[in-house]
Design a protein around this motif. Sequence first.
Motif, PDB file in Angstrom:
ATOM      1  N   CYS A  50     -57.885   0.184 -74.257  1.00  0.00           N
ATOM      2  CA  CYS A  50     -58.921   1.203 -74.442  1.00  0.00           C
ATOM      3  C   CYS A  50     -58.434   2.529 -73.858  1.00  0.00           C
ATOM      4  O   CYS A  50     -57.579   2.566 -72.983  1.00  0.00           O
ATOM      5  N   ASP A  52     -60.134   4.225 -71.966  1.00  0.00           N
ATOM      6  CA  ASP A  52     -60.824   4.323 -70.678  1.00  0.00           C
ATOM      7  C   ASP A  52     -59.843   4.635 -69.538  1.00  0.00           C
ATOM      8  O   ASP A  52     -58.850   3.932 -69.350  1.00  0.00           O
ATOM      9  N   HIS A 112     -61.631  -4.689 -71.624  1.00  0.00           N
ATOM     10  CA  HIS A 112     -62.015  -4.497 -70.224  1.00  0.00           C
ATOM     11  C   HIS A 112     -63.522  -4.518 -70.024  1.00  0.00           C
ATOM     12  O   HIS A 112     -64.295  -4.338 -70.979  1.00  0.00           O
ATOM     13  N   CYS A 167     -67.041  -1.396 -70.725  1.00  0.00           N
ATOM     14  CA  CYS A 167     -66.467  -0.560 -71.788  1.00  0.00           C
ATOM     15  C   CYS A 167     -67.566   0.235 -72.502  1.00  0.00           C
ATOM     16  O   CYS A 167     -68.462  -0.346 -73.115  1.00  0.00           O
ATOM     17  N   GLY A 168     -67.483   1.546 -72.415  1.00  0.00           N
ATOM     18  CA  GLY A 168     -68.486   2.414 -73.039  1.00  0.00           C
ATOM     19  C   GLY A 168     -68.500   2.287 -74.552  1.00  0.00           C
ATOM     20  O   GLY A 168     -69.554   2.328 -75.186  1.00  0.00           O
ATOM     21  N   ALA A 181     -62.109   1.204 -77.319  1.00  0.00           N
ATOM     22  CA  ALA A 181     -62.413  -0.236 -77.314  1.00  0.00           C
ATOM     23  C   ALA A 181     -61.247  -1.121 -77.784  1.00  0.00           C
ATOM     24  O   ALA A 181     -61.471  -2.221 -78.276  1.00  0.00           O
TER      25      ALA A 181
HETATM   26 ZN   LIG Z   1     -63.316   0.783 -73.136  1.00  0.00          ZN
END
Ligand SMILES: [Zn+2]
Length: 216
Positions: free
Chosen positions: A47, A49, A108, A111-112, A72
């Motif tokens: 991701c 992130d 993970h 995860c947004g 994602a």
């Molecule tokens: Zn994520």
Amino acid sequence: MEQARPLPKYLVQRYQGWKATTFADNKVWYKRLAEEGQRPHSMVISCCDSRIHVTSIFGADSGEFFIHRNIANLVPPYEPTGDRHGTSAALEYAITSLNIAHVIVMGHSNCGGVAGCHAMCSGNAPELDKASSFVGRWMDILRPGFERLDEKHDHDQQIMALEKEAVKISLENLMTFPFVVKAIEGDKLMLHGLWADISAGELHEYIPEENDFRPI
Ligand SMILES: [Zn+2]
């Protein structure tokens, strides 16, 4: 391009610090990397992130990991439509040109992107349903994972399950690429699925026989 501006000072200082320490201590290694080209053993699809620090988790040096990041950690299905497929391009280059031996899909916790997908599929994020939403249309890749969620689970359990579905769906979609299948059948490539628990510092590995994840 008039909009490009000088880097903020704190980033320039950090770069200069790296140049004076890490680079200065490993000059020979960097020269070799430049002259001989890259020969990474693994590709990681993770991701975007900022909390997922792939090279830190594996203590990796420059030249070891070919890393592709997207929202994602999703691999789309094989769609040779002539469009701009960034993830598929990275995959094609890693496998057919760099002859990568391992592809690691790393999902993970917290995860947004996955939370957004859950909200969209539950009808709670109309902005993501719009055709103009890049995030929403990207997260469509994960819709089949939402369909597989257990309705008896609470919201948090479903989110965690969907984060793991993002890894499983990416692994499934990897197998729709002919060059991936060919490399696996030729014993040149292995696929791996991981889910990282950020707060616990744990890595969980996908076990196909159990269709589940287990801590490493
Ligand atoms: Zn994520």
